[in-house]
Each structure stands twice: as structure tokens, then as C-alpha cells.
Design a protein around this motif. Structure first.
Motif, short mmCIF file in Angstrom:
data_model
loop_
_atom_site.label_atom_id
_atom_site.label_comp_id
_atom_site.label_asym_id
_atom_site.label_seq_id
_atom_site.Cartn_x
_atom_site.Cartn_y
_atom_site.Cartn_z
N GLY A 174 1.41 1.24 3.32
CA GLY A 174 2.79 1.34 2.85
C GLY A 174 2.88 1.46 1.35
N PRO A 175 4.07 1.27 0.78
CA PRO A 175 4.29 1.45 -0.65
C PRO A 175 3.68 0.32 -1.47
N LYS A 176 3.35 0.63 -2.72
CA LYS A 176 2.78 -0.35 -3.64
C LYS A 176 3.93 -1.03 -4.39
N ASP A 177 4.54 -1.96 -3.70
CA ASP A 177 5.69 -2.70 -4.23
C ASP A 177 5.17 -3.97 -4.91
N TYR A 178 5.18 -3.98 -6.22
CA TYR A 178 4.60 -5.09 -6.98
C TYR A 178 5.28 -6.42 -6.65
N LEU A 195 -0.60 2.78 -0.47
CA LEU A 195 -1.90 2.14 -0.29
C LEU A 195 -2.17 1.96 1.20
N ALA A 196 -3.39 2.29 1.63
CA ALA A 196 -3.82 2.07 3.02
C ALA A 196 -5.20 1.44 2.98
N VAL A 197 -5.31 0.15 3.39
CA VAL A 197 -6.58 -0.56 3.28
C VAL A 197 -6.86 -1.37 4.54
N HIS A 245 -4.43 -10.12 -2.89
CA HIS A 245 -4.39 -9.50 -4.22
C HIS A 245 -4.12 -7.99 -4.14
N LEU A 246 -3.19 -7.59 -3.32
CA LEU A 246 -2.86 -6.18 -3.22
C LEU A 246 -2.26 -5.64 -4.52
N ASP A 247 -1.72 -6.52 -5.36
CA ASP A 247 -1.14 -6.09 -6.62
C ASP A 247 -2.19 -5.50 -7.57
N ARG A 248 -3.47 -5.77 -7.30
CA ARG A 248 -4.53 -5.22 -8.16
C ARG A 248 -4.64 -3.71 -8.01
N SER A 249 -4.01 -3.16 -6.97
CA SER A 249 -4.03 -1.71 -6.78
C SER A 249 -3.06 -0.98 -7.71
#
Length: 537
Positions: free
Chosen positions: A308-312, A243-245, A321-325
Motif C-alpha cells: 500500500g501507500p507509504k503513509d508516514y 511499498l510491498a514487502v 519500522h516501515l517508516d524507514r522506507s
């Protein structure tokens, strides 16, 4: 024509030829080269002045920051070495041109495609490195004399990084900043095991908080999408694992614009035997609205960003709320429960493979009553199959009589045909939730199980797990085919394990491990029930 004239003429031609060859032509070439150099210099200066003029003009004129302009200087690259990545920036827009992520399996270049780079701004300006520390880097560039723009990246241990863009006006006149952009893309790469599906998984996204909803909603943005009606929290590009935001802080962003340009080639069907296809990747720009920069003043745009990585597990401890990705699918609540249970078992064992087996056993223990109901129903249906066949032959032309006789047969043997369907309907959403939870789990990436299984997020390199799973399913199905079953239906039952084996060949080995364990448990319970019913008869 006498001999003296010929000699004189020959000497004259030789002198003229020598003069042209060794004097006149070199002088002409030198003059031409000097003129071309001067013309090139003038063109570069004019281009730079034109770019600057396009970028910034006095407040008495029009807009001052253009989206495109000539780039007179060659590109320079600057690399910042961080514990988790080597990040290379471009002088054209001071964007991230190369993000080499230091993955647990092998390093991954997340930005291998041609473009401005991630978080690039003002590609017309030639940025140079101004300062750096072990975790930050600052660039600066002149727009026009007395007016500069600086850009600072600061990388933090928790992954929520900072980005500031500052315009400084040292002149005595005010300027109007025209619209400018933050760039994302084109394309975002991923780990090797996921590249085959990356084009489908890569999207331009943004997060909004809808009224009446407890948690914000992740939206996909395409070039055909309408502008978000609600203010968004962050926007950028994602794929399954990364994810890059950009997360604006204290300033209101303008419009979003998305595209999906061609970024390369990839093998077509059957490993490229039928040629190559175009590879596309998402591109997103976040615009910044015009603003006035007063004389002797600064204007700063601060943002947070994540790359970086989408580490829940990590996302749960972070803001925004990056976990929404992370896509848990339709049965997301069940998927999150499964993920939490998996993490608990991993905390006990230190091995995600063992944790998956433990979670599968726990799930079967919870669903044991329904599994028992399903398998008993299958065994009873198999037992009365010969009588069913006789009824079908006897009442072949009378559907009503056949239905009455079949119902009487069910009542006599206390068989409920729907009893076998209900457990399957209950287990289906659990399986789908677990499927999504395991398939999107960054924790499984690079997680070792035993021997050859060194990455539970990628396929089994030797296909041992899917073959074992297919073998177990074969014996399980073989024991469930009732005697006298229609040959076409029997063939379907026989070939189903093969179809599943081929389907699971490229699935993450962690998911195949779950399905294999589940099949072994089902086969053991089925064998126990069949033997028990055989003794009862």
C-alpha cells in the motif's frame, strides 16, 4: 483400347476418388485428431506428473520443489474486493496479479506488468479457490496425490496483513521440500503524477538492524549486490509512494535475488519526439530453504506483509519500522520535524496549502535575524559597488594593492562580505530537508488547496504558481543587482528567475507554494530594508 475399357477405368477412378474423399480421408483425419488428442492428453498428464515429480519426490530421492516446470492448465483469476483495493489473484502461484488501489484521486493499478504476480509461490501448482470471507481468501493445490499446499491471504484494517503457506502430507512417507520462492514484481506502478520518475524511484529493498545503530537501515538490493550479512526484517519492492514487502514470522528466509527486466516502453526525450525507450522495473525473489515434511504432518510458513501507500503518519503507529522506507534525505531529522509541524498546522486548519504557508511564515520568523543579515549585506554591497569598480580600474595590474584598497573600503563602510553567505548556508539544509519532506509526503496526495489546485503532490496543471514565483524572483533579483555590475553577471541574475520557473514547472505544487511564499516574504523584507537604508542616506 476400346470404349468399354475406358468407361470401366473412368468408373473405377471415380469410385476410388469418392472413397478417398468421403471415406478414407475423413477416417484418417479422425484417427489423426484422436491420436493428437490422446498425445496431448498424455503430454499434459506427463507434464503434470513431471511437474509434480519435480516438486515432490519421496525422501529417498532428491529435492522436491523446483523453481520452474510446465503449466498444463490455463490461468484462472480470482478477485477479492476490499475497501481500499480490488485484489486479483492468479491460479499460477496464487500471487497478486492485479492490485487496483482505490486512490483518492483515481484508481491505480499498481501491478500492470506481465509476471507471476506479487507474493506468488510455486507457479507449477494449479491453485483453486478453497474459501473466502470479506477480507480473506484461501487457495489450495495438489502437488502429488496425498500432498497439498494451501495459501491464505488475510487483509487487516491497519495495513499489516497476513500470509500463510501450508504444506500438508497425508501419506505415510516423508518428503523433502526443495527451495522455493516468494516473488515480487516485475515493476511497481504508481499514481499518474509520479509515473515519469517511477523507473528511477523503483527499487528492490530490505531492512536490517546494524549493530550500534538505534534504528534499522534500509538497503537497496540489485543483481550485483552481495547477500545481506545480517538477518533482514523485511524485503520487497518500493517506489516513492508505494511499498510491498514480506515480513517472515518464525521462519528463516534464504537468499535474495534481484533483477531489473524490461517491462514495457516509455516516451524518450521531448515527449517521445526521438522515439521510445525501454522501461525497466525491479524484480525480487525471496527464497525459502529446503525442509523435511514428515508423514501425516503439516509444515506452515506464516508471514506478515504490507502492500500500500507509504503513509508516514500511519507507519508511526505500525510495527516493523516501515517508516524507514520513506526517504527524508541527508537532513532527515530536520525533514521529520518539518513533517510534524506541517501535520500540526493541518490539524488546526484542515487545509495542507494553508498549513504550508503557515509553516513557511514560521520558518522565516525563526530565520529572520539571518535573513536580515543577508539582505543588509546585499544592500551594503550594492551601495559601495561604484567605489569597488573604481578601485578595480585603478589597480587593474596590481592585485595586492587592489585587495588592500578593497579591505579598507569594507572597513570604512562596515561591510562584511561573508555576512551574506552565512545565512544562505544555514537555510540550505533546511530547504533541502523541507524539499524531501514535501516531495515524499503521501498526505499531500490528493490534498486540495484552492480552486484549480486539487492535488498538492502533483504539478500545477496551469503553471500559475511557478509563473508567479518566477515573477517575484525577477523583481527580487532586479532590486539586488548592483549598479556597474559586469554585464555577463547581470544577465545571469536576470535569467535565474526564468531558469527556476522552468525547473519548478513539474515540481509538486505544494513545494512550489512553499517557494513562492518564501520568495514573497523575502521580497517584502528586502523592500523594507532598501527603503530604510535609502532614508538613512
Amino acid at each position: 483400347m476400346n470404349r468399354q475399357f475406358l468407361v470401366t477405368a473412368m468408373l473405377f477412378l471415380l469410385v476410388i476418388t469418392g472413397y478417398n474423399q468421403f471415406v478414407a480421408l475423413p477416417r484418417a483425419r479422425a484417427a489423426q485428431e484422436a491420436a493428437e488428442a490422446q498425445l496431448k492428453k498424455s503430454a499434459e498428464e506427463a507434464a503434470k506428473e513431471s511437474a509434480a515429480a519435480a516438486l515432490l519426490v519421496s525422501s529417498s530421492s532428491a529435492s522436491i520443489i523446483a523453481k520452474e516446470a510446465p503449466q498444463p492448465k490455463p490461468e484462472e483469476l480470482f478477485t477479492l474486493n476490499l475497501p481500499h483495493a480490488d485484489v486479483t489473484f492468479s491460479s499460477k502461484g496464487a500471487g497478486i496479479k492485479k492490485y487496483l488501489f482505490k486512490d483518492i484521486v483515481s484508481d491505480v493499478d499498481l501491478t500492470p506488468y506481465e509476471g507471476q504476480g506479487y507474493f506468488a509461490t510455486l507457479p507449477q501448482v494449479d491453485f483453486t479457490e478453497f474459501a473466502r470471507t470479506k477480507d480473506s481468501i484461501t487457495f489450495t493445490g495438489d502437488i502429488v496425490s496425498g500432498l497439498t499446499v494451501s495459501k491464505t491471504y488475510r487483509f487487516n484494517e491497519n495495513g499489516i496483513n497476513n500470509l500463510s503457506v501450508t504444506f500438508e502430507n497425508r501419506t505415510s512417507q516423508s518428503f523433502t521440500l526443495g527451495e522455493w520462492d516468494y516473488n515480487f514484481g516485475p515493476g511497481l506502478a504508481t499514481v499518474k503524477s509520479e509515473m515519469k520518475d517511477n523507473e528511477r524511484e523503483s527499487k528492490a529493498v530490505y531492512l536490517v538492524q546494524e549493530e550500534g545503530k538505534r534504528k534499522p537501515t534500509l538497503e537497496t538490493f540489485t543483481k550485483k549486490s552481495k547477500q545481506p550479512e545480517l538477518p533482514w526484517m523485511w524485503a520487497g519492492v518500493e517506489n516513492r509512494y508505494f511499498l510491498a514487502v514480506l515480513i517472515p514470522q518464525g521462519w528463516k528466509p534464504g537468499a535474495l535475488a534481484a533483477d531489473k527486466p524490461v517491462i514495457g516502453k516509455q516516451d524518450g526525450m521531448l515527449w517521445g519526439l526521438f522515439g521510445q525507450n525501454d522501461l525497466t522495473g525491479p524484480k525480487l525473489t525471496v527464497s525459502v530453504p529446503p525442509a523435511v515434511l514428515e508423514a501425516k504432518s503439516k509444515l506452515e510458513y506464516n508471514s506478515d506483509f504490507y502492500f500500500g501507500p507509504k503513509d508516514y503518519k500511519q507507519f508511526l503507529d505500525l510495527p516493523y519500522h516501515l517508516d524507514r522506507s520513506i526517504a527524508f534525505g541527508f537532513f532527515g531529522a530536520l525533514g521529520k520535524i518539518a513533517r510534524n509541524v506541517l501535520e500540526t498546522f493541518y490539524g488546526w486548519t484542515g487545509n495542507y496549502g494553508v498549513a504550508i504557508i503557515m509553516m513557511t511564515v514560521l520558518l522565516q520568523a525563526i530565520l529572520f535575524k539571518f535573513t536580515l543579515m543577508q539582505l543588509k549585506s546585499a544592500a551594503q554591497m550594492k551601495k559601495i559597488q561604484p567605489e569597488m569598480k573604481r578601485i578595480q580600474e585603478k589597480y587593474k595590474g596590481d592585485a595586492q594593492a587592489m585587495n588592500r584598497a578593497t579591505l579598507e573600503l569594507y572597513q570604512k563602510n562596515k561591510v562584511n562580505p561573508l555576512a551574506g553567505c552565512l545565512p544562505m548556508l544555514i537555510q540550505l539544509p533546511i530547504f533541502l530537508a523541507l524539499f524531501n519532506a514535501l516531495r515524499t509526503s503521501w498526505a499531500l496526495h490528493g490534498a486540495k488547496f484552492v480552486f484549480w489546485l486539487t492535488d498538492l503532490s502533483s504539478k500545477d496543471p496551469y503553471y500559475i504558481l511557478p509563473i508567479l514565483m518566477g515573477a517575484v524572483m525577477f523583481f527580487q533579483q532586479k532590486g539586488n543587482i548592483p549598479a556597474g555590475t559586469d554585464p555577463s553577471q547581470a544577465a545571469m541574475f536576470k535569467y535565474m528567475p526564468l531558469i527556476f520557473t522552468l525547473l519548478f514547472m513539474n515540481f509538486p505544487s505544494g513545494l512550489v507554494l512553499y517557494w513562492l511564499t518564501n520568495s514573497l516574504l523575502m521580497y517584502a523584507i528586502q523592500t523594507f530594508i532598501n527603503r530604510k537604508m535609502a532614508k538613512a542616506n
